[in-house]
Write a protein that holds these residues in place. Sequence first.
Motif, short mmCIF file in Angstrom:
data_model
loop_
_atom_site.label_atom_id
_atom_site.label_comp_id
_atom_site.label_asym_id
_atom_site.label_seq_id
_atom_site.Cartn_x
_atom_site.Cartn_y
_atom_site.Cartn_z
N SER A 78 74.48 45.28 77.14
CA SER A 78 76.00 45.06 77.21
C SER A 78 76.82 45.80 76.32
O SER A 78 77.94 46.26 76.66
N THR A 79 76.21 46.08 75.24
CA THR A 79 76.98 47.00 74.35
C THR A 79 76.25 48.28 73.70
O THR A 79 75.16 48.04 73.22
N PRO A 80 76.49 49.27 74.50
CA PRO A 80 75.55 50.51 74.42
C PRO A 80 75.49 51.14 73.14
O PRO A 80 74.39 51.92 72.99
N GLU A 81 76.32 50.84 72.32
CA GLU A 81 76.11 51.38 70.72
C GLU A 81 75.10 50.68 70.05
O GLU A 81 74.62 50.75 68.87
N GLU A 82 74.58 49.28 70.39
CA GLU A 82 73.76 48.41 69.69
C GLU A 82 72.39 48.29 70.20
O GLU A 82 72.17 48.36 71.35
N SER A 83 71.53 47.76 69.21
CA SER A 83 70.36 47.18 69.51
C SER A 83 70.18 46.15 68.76
O SER A 83 70.83 45.80 67.83
N TYR A 84 68.88 45.18 68.99
CA TYR A 84 68.83 43.98 68.29
C TYR A 84 67.22 43.57 68.12
O TYR A 84 66.40 43.90 69.15
N ILE A 85 67.03 43.13 67.00
CA ILE A 85 65.89 42.81 66.50
C ILE A 85 65.68 41.07 66.72
O ILE A 85 66.67 40.39 66.08
N HIS A 86 65.12 40.98 67.51
CA HIS A 86 65.11 39.25 67.98
C HIS A 86 63.99 38.65 67.32
O HIS A 86 64.33 37.34 66.86
N PHE A 87 62.86 38.91 66.85
CA PHE A 87 61.96 38.17 66.10
C PHE A 87 60.82 39.31 65.35
O PHE A 87 60.43 39.81 65.93
N VAL A 88 60.64 38.87 64.12
CA VAL A 88 59.72 39.66 63.57
C VAL A 88 58.54 38.90 62.75
O VAL A 88 59.17 37.73 62.13
N GLY A 89 57.37 39.16 62.58
CA GLY A 89 56.68 38.23 61.89
C GLY A 89 55.45 39.23 61.20
O GLY A 89 55.07 40.21 61.72
N VAL A 90 55.33 38.89 59.81
CA VAL A 90 54.35 39.73 59.08
C VAL A 90 53.28 38.71 58.59
O VAL A 90 53.80 37.54 57.84
#
Length: 171
Positions: A78-90
């Motif tokens: 929806s927003t062409p200049e953006e990306s999104y980190i949804h979930f991260v685990g280490v």
Amino acid sequence: MSEIEFRDMRIRSPHADDQARVLRVLDDWWGEFEGSAGSVQRALLLPRLFFQHFTTSSFIAERDATMTGFLIGFLSQSTPEESYIHFVGVAPGEQGSGLGRFLYERFFEYSRAHGRSVVRAITSAGNSGSYAFHTRMGFTAEPGPAEFEGRPVQPDYDGPGLDRVSFVRRI
């Protein structure tokens, strides 16, 4: 994405079978954070669709076929200049090794290569470790109408009682 190496780990794109592997480590990696309700919330945040439809923008880290970390992210539709980190685990034994930073940097690189200049992420209001990590990574917590332990919070961000801290970073 072709496979890459980070220290003695293999970094690759996820596939559908990885969803079950990720769900199995969540409680161990997050401990008792937010109790049984937190356990359910974490599992619900990672439906199979992320491991089927966002594989080119997500990463699984492994050492000797044992998962050491993951990042699930995507380019905003929806927003062409953006990306999104949804979930991260280490994995707890890998925290502080630079793996989390490496996964984020790979995602920033992927985002820039696809014309993105902004990355967004959220975390639970009570997750002080995640809050500290994001600020060390150059994210800014967006102002919110509430605070939790001095952190700006977006009340009910993910539904009633599911308050979140919303982060933004220019890349």
